[in-house]
Design an enzyme around this catalytic site. Sequence first.
Site, PDB file in Angstrom:
ATOM      1  N   LYS A 101      69.524  47.552  52.568  1.00  0.00           N
ATOM      2  CA  LYS A 101      69.207  47.439  51.148  1.00  0.00           C
ATOM      3  C   LYS A 101      69.790  48.584  50.333  1.00  0.00           C
ATOM      4  CE  LYS A 101      67.195  45.607  47.625  1.00  0.00           C
ATOM      5  NZ  LYS A 101      68.009  44.515  47.052  1.00  0.00           N
ATOM      6  N   CYS A 126      67.707  52.881  56.653  1.00  0.00           N
ATOM      7  CA  CYS A 126      66.713  53.375  57.595  1.00  0.00           C
ATOM      8  C   CYS A 126      65.379  53.563  56.874  1.00  0.00           C
ATOM      9  CB  CYS A 126      67.087  54.695  58.258  1.00  0.00           C
ATOM     10  SG  CYS A 126      68.618  54.639  59.185  1.00  0.00           S
ATOM     11  N   HIS A 173      98.565  33.892  42.179  1.00  0.00           N
ATOM     12  CA  HIS A 173      99.358  35.038  42.632  1.00  0.00           C
ATOM     13  C   HIS A 173      99.078  35.368  44.087  1.00  0.00           C
ATOM     14  CE1 HIS A 173     100.810  35.622  38.581  1.00  0.00           C
ATOM     15  NE2 HIS A 173      99.565  35.510  38.154  1.00  0.00           N
ATOM     16  N   GLU A 232      80.080  37.944  41.695  1.00  0.00           N
ATOM     17  CA  GLU A 232      78.706  38.067  42.196  1.00  0.00           C
ATOM     18  C   GLU A 232      78.322  36.830  43.024  1.00  0.00           C
ATOM     19  OE1 GLU A 232      76.791  40.425  42.625  1.00  0.00           O
ATOM     20  OE2 GLU A 232      74.819  39.560  42.877  1.00  0.00           O
ATOM     21  N   ASN A 260      66.779  59.969  58.261  1.00  0.00           N
ATOM     22  CA  ASN A 260      67.597  59.058  57.470  1.00  0.00           C
ATOM     23  C   ASN A 260      68.687  59.919  56.840  1.00  0.00           C
ATOM     24  OD1 ASN A 260      68.533  57.014  55.903  1.00  0.00           O
ATOM     25  ND2 ASN A 260      66.733  56.845  54.596  1.00  0.00           N
ATOM     26  N   GLY A 261      69.950  59.506  56.936  1.00  0.00           N
ATOM     27  CA  GLY A 261      71.038  60.307  56.371  1.00  0.00           C
ATOM     28  C   GLY A 261      72.073  60.610  57.441  1.00  0.00           C
ATOM     29  N   GLU A 303      77.171  37.617  51.739  1.00  0.00           N
ATOM     30  CA  GLU A 303      76.098  38.468  52.272  1.00  0.00           C
ATOM     31  C   GLU A 303      75.118  37.684  53.139  1.00  0.00           C
ATOM     32  OE1 GLU A 303      74.715  41.948  49.263  1.00  0.00           O
ATOM     33  OE2 GLU A 303      74.648  39.962  48.395  1.00  0.00           O
ATOM     34  N   LYS A 359      77.162  37.015  46.910  1.00  0.00           N
ATOM     35  CA  LYS A 359      75.883  36.498  47.410  1.00  0.00           C
ATOM     36  C   LYS A 359      76.102  35.630  48.639  1.00  0.00           C
ATOM     37  CE  LYS A 359      73.687  38.531  46.089  1.00  0.00           C
ATOM     38  NZ  LYS A 359      73.760  39.679  45.346  1.00  0.00           N
ATOM     39  N   ARG A 403      65.263  48.048  54.941  1.00  0.00           N
ATOM     40  CA  ARG A 403      66.164  49.200  54.835  1.00  0.00           C
ATOM     41  C   ARG A 403      67.067  49.349  56.062  1.00  0.00           C
ATOM     42  NH1 ARG A 403      64.402  52.997  50.876  1.00  0.00           N
ATOM     43  NH2 ARG A 403      65.753  54.495  51.904  1.00  0.00           N
ATOM     44  N   TRP A 459      69.234  51.694  60.670  1.00  0.00           N
ATOM     45  CA  TRP A 459      70.526  51.064  60.346  1.00  0.00           C
ATOM     46  C   TRP A 459      71.569  51.998  60.924  1.00  0.00           C
ATOM     47  CZ3 TRP A 459      75.050  52.178  57.677  1.00  0.00           C
ATOM     48  CH2 TRP A 459      75.851  51.083  57.356  1.00  0.00           C
TER      49      TRP A 459
HETATM   50  C1  G6P Z   1      73.851  47.739  49.159  1.00  0.00           C
HETATM   51  C2  G6P Z   1      73.007  46.503  48.952  1.00  0.00           C
HETATM   52  C3  G6P Z   1      73.514  45.740  47.729  1.00  0.00           C
HETATM   53  C4  G6P Z   1      73.528  46.651  46.518  1.00  0.00           C
HETATM   54  C5  G6P Z   1      74.345  47.914  46.767  1.00  0.00           C
HETATM   55  C6  G6P Z   1      74.171  48.930  45.652  1.00  0.00           C
HETATM   56  O1  G6P Z   1      75.129  47.366  49.536  1.00  0.00           O
HETATM   57  O2  G6P Z   1      73.044  45.682  50.093  1.00  0.00           O
HETATM   58  O3  G6P Z   1      72.652  44.645  47.483  1.00  0.00           O
HETATM   59  O4  G6P Z   1      74.062  45.959  45.431  1.00  0.00           O
HETATM   60  O5  G6P Z   1      73.903  48.543  47.977  1.00  0.00           O
HETATM   61  O6  G6P Z   1      72.836  49.348  45.646  1.00  0.00           O
HETATM   62  P1  G6P Z   1      72.090  49.962  44.407  1.00  0.00           P
HETATM   63  O7  G6P Z   1      70.714  50.245  44.888  1.00  0.00           O
HETATM   64  O8  G6P Z   1      72.843  51.208  44.041  1.00  0.00           O
HETATM   65  O9  G6P Z   1      72.127  48.965  43.308  1.00  0.00           O
END
Ligand code: G6P
Length: 615
Positions: free
Chosen positions: A610, A2, A511, A488, A105-106, A495, A492, A27, A79
């Site tokens: 984010k 948010c 397995h 990773e 936010n929260g 996502e 990616k 956000r 969000w």
């Molecule tokens: C969210 C984001 C990810 C990020 C994760 C941890 O899920 O979409 O891209 O890796 O949070 O965020 P941070 O700010 O703690 O690295």
Amino acid sequence: MCGIVGYSGGRSAASILLNGLKRLEYRGYDSAGIALGGPDGVCIHKREGKVAGLVEQLGDYENRPEIQRAHSGIAHTRWATHGPPTTANAHPHAGGSGEVVLVHNGIIENHSSLRAKLQADGYQFVSETDTEVLSHLIARELLETESLVDAVRLALTQVVGTFGICCMCAAEPDVLVVARRGSPIVIGLAEGETIVASDASAIISHTRQVIYLDDDDVARIEHGSVDISSLDARPVTRETADIDWSSDAVEKGGYAHYMLKEIHDQPEAIRNAIRGRLDATRGTAVLAGLNLEPRDLVDLQRVVFVGCGTSLNAGLVGEYAVEDFAAMLAEVEQAAEFRYRNPIVSSTDLLLAISQSGETADTLAAVREAAEKGACVAGLVNVVGSTIAREAGRGIYLHAGPEISVASTKAFTCQVAVLLMVALKMGRSRRMSREAGIQIVKEIQRVPELVERVVATSDAIAMVAQHFTECQHMFYIGRGYMYPVALEGALKIKEISYVHAEGYHAAELKHGPIALLEKGTPVVAVLCEGPGKDKVLGNVAECQARGAVVVGLITEGDEESRDICDHVIEVPKSPHYTATITATVALQLFAYHVARLRDCPIDQPRNLAKSVTVE
Ligand code: G6P
């Protein structure tokens, strides 16, 4: 998670707030709203969908006098947590009969009991949100007190949970009241005006001078004046800080997406992350913010990395590097699991909390839990002044610059570069020789140039990507240092392209997951030169025998792997530990091109945000 913007000053508020919301849309972007205060009271406009929809709803607002004469206001991009993304659930929320408006936010954890009490007192709810509870609570307190700031204080003392709020009321339309607990609030200071936001990207085009609120701070803002106090009304002084990046850093700079720009930013970002931190003569790293002398490091017996998402994957590279360079106990743990597991930690443990935003709720809680148990706690954070950076007390900033795209790219590679330096420093305080240290320093210094070479192969990677635009499932496999790279890479692509992708240790494939392979299933095998590569080649053969189509991520000149794989993506030759960075950059580009060809909203993938400041 948010985005919040607020303005009080001499200018017309609407365009400042709407431009701020566009900056913060990463956000959260499922609904947006704005409340404007003026001589006629406070007026709310909001709707489901992205900020562009809200702007459209406001029409030719720059020529609407009733909007232009508002010199204060608050705005929000959401969000969803409580209640689906509808117009009714969008913020701002009105309290009472509309005399109070609030963006939040929260999460208000005791919202159900508060809602029941307020309903019993006759308050009418129009949304399913926890935020509306707080807005009515403030409105109720306003009946008993002289001012908005006192009403906010009284309401917040009844709340359990987390909040970053910005609030205004019809009786004092030029006054904003902001407060935080667990969700960031930044106050931007300018001549005769104040801009408030949940992060500095919405402020930077107006001013570089900011104040970061601490938990349980409440600030009353009116034009250029800011009075900060505690929840129990004691005056509080907070330092003013300077934002050290420019507004260009939050522009796309000619790239189609922020993600592509941030992938291209990486050589420079990694240069910034390692600048001044490598000592080629002593063969070690200089990490002043860690504030740990070699004699302190010797006393440490274990490093525990915690993080979430991409930061968790970086932590896994950290674990391998600390074991490899320092022959020291190391482990990585998902931050939420760490906080609830009653972990065994002691004063001889270093807990390194990895977080791009420095605000992730679970990572922050892990920091607090480890500190409670007496561990030495440090943060590896990108956002300066963020909660984890401040609470950890010691740590290392990434200096990667703002990361706007929801899918993290440059933060990961900078995290890994810094983690390699941490491992090097640990190693040198133990058995690692100066010569071995000097060699690692040289290899880390080469990384920016190697990444430049990978980024330059973007078109070749796009050619490979075009074979995979229709697929539904993918597997990524690797071993050793290439295992976190596989994780990773899979993260990616899921996502941003919505292809279901799983990263596995290559040995784990047999397995269970291999049961899912059928003719044409794509498998991305991370085959960079190093220990374990031959074993992965064996796993590739097993996959191909079951009809899989294999994309090999290989080292330049590795003809054996090239011959075996169906498609290849190449990265320059480097040791396995720095290939974690180059190989990941190649997989970022692969994911980017698959998503682009599938016409996905790359910078704003559905359901994601984010920074996750709620559990
Ligand atoms: C969210 C984001 C990810 C990020 C994760 C941890 O899920 O979409 O891209 O890796 O949070 O965020 P941070 O700010 O703690 O690295």
